[in-house]
Motif scaffolding. Sequence first.
Motif, PDB file in Angstrom:
ATOM      1  N   GLN A  65       0.826  -1.210   0.000  1.00 39.04           N
ATOM      2  CA  GLN A  65       0.000   0.000   0.000  1.00 39.04           C
ATOM      3  C   GLN A  65       0.863   1.265   0.000  1.00 39.04           C
ATOM      4  O   GLN A  65       0.387   2.357  -0.273  1.00 39.04           O
ATOM      5  CB  GLN A  65      -0.924   0.020   1.230  1.00 39.04           C
ATOM      6  N   CYS A 110     -10.571  -0.427   4.057  1.00 36.19           N
ATOM      7  CA  CYS A 110      -9.160  -0.493   3.709  1.00 36.19           C
ATOM      8  C   CYS A 110      -8.702   0.921   3.389  1.00 36.19           C
ATOM      9  O   CYS A 110      -9.431   1.669   2.733  1.00 36.19           O
ATOM     10  CB  CYS A 110      -8.996  -1.396   2.495  1.00 36.19           C
ATOM     11  N   LEU A 111      -7.518   1.277   3.849  1.00 36.71           N
ATOM     12  CA  LEU A 111      -7.023   2.638   3.624  1.00 36.71           C
ATOM     13  C   LEU A 111      -6.727   2.894   2.143  1.00 36.71           C
ATOM     14  O   LEU A 111      -6.562   4.042   1.742  1.00 36.71           O
ATOM     15  CB  LEU A 111      -5.792   2.910   4.491  1.00 36.71           C
ATOM     16  N   HIS A 153      -6.546  -9.819   6.481  1.00 39.25           N
ATOM     17  CA  HIS A 153      -6.696  -8.703   5.534  1.00 39.25           C
ATOM     18  C   HIS A 153      -5.320  -8.200   5.076  1.00 39.25           C
ATOM     19  O   HIS A 153      -5.087  -8.005   3.872  1.00 39.25           O
ATOM     20  CB  HIS A 153      -7.499  -7.590   6.223  1.00 39.25           C
ATOM     21  N   GLU A 154      -4.421  -8.018   6.018  1.00 42.51           N
ATOM     22  CA  GLU A 154      -3.094  -7.469   5.665  1.00 42.51           C
ATOM     23  C   GLU A 154      -2.251  -8.483   4.893  1.00 42.51           C
ATOM     24  O   GLU A 154      -1.545  -8.120   3.945  1.00 42.51           O
ATOM     25  CB  GLU A 154      -2.347  -6.994   6.920  1.00 42.51           C
ATOM     26  N   HIS A 157      -3.053  -8.493   1.313  1.00 46.69           N
ATOM     27  CA  HIS A 157      -2.403  -7.423   0.532  1.00 46.69           C
ATOM     28  C   HIS A 157      -1.063  -7.897  -0.050  1.00 46.69           C
ATOM     29  O   HIS A 157      -0.675  -7.481  -1.140  1.00 46.69           O
ATOM     30  CB  HIS A 157      -2.131  -6.193   1.414  1.00 46.69           C
TER      31      HIS A 157
HETATM   32 NI    NI Z   1      -6.324  -2.918   3.389  1.00 50.04          NI
END
Ligand code: NI
Length: 182
Positions: A65, A110-111, A153-154, A157
């Motif tokens: 990210q 999610c950012l 979740h992470e 990514h």
């Molecule tokens: Ni996320």
Amino acid sequence: MFKKLNILDEKDKRLRMISKDATFPLSNEDKDLIKRAIDELTYSQIENLAEKYELRPGMGLAFPQLGLNKRIIIIVHEVEDGVFDEYVFVNPKIISYSNEMIAADVGEGCLSVNREVEGHVPRYARVTVEGYDIDGNKIKVRAREELSIAFQHEIDHLNGILFYDRINKDKPFFNENEIRLI
Ligand code: NI
């Protein structure tokens, strides 16, 4: 002085790449990004600071990210009002998981996703994650409930997966008999 991280938007192709294992020692740049991520995630969960710095609340970030395809994740988990547990995992791996599945009833955020996406994301209720700390020491955590969701979740990514990929398009919502909603 606090300077906001540059977090990639979901449309960025770099979020869809499979990240590579990080190697030790981590660079000072990587360590600096980790520290900044911890600060930003913490501030984002403290109302007056979130407002001051215009931060959307978030409890996790993964290196892709930030435009770096390295397998590093950061989670800041509020365990009670104003008390935060910090997790930095380098090269994390889920080594075991529960049969029981859960989903966040309000859905996930999610950012990198700057819009509301409705639907339940099925996740393991409990996972055991192994990895390394920033100095290369082996670490392990057993996560449950919200923290378990955050780890999954992470780690997604790192494999180019965004949370909404896991929402069933034909049946985006579960009921309590199908999956435990938290
Ligand atoms: Ni996320």
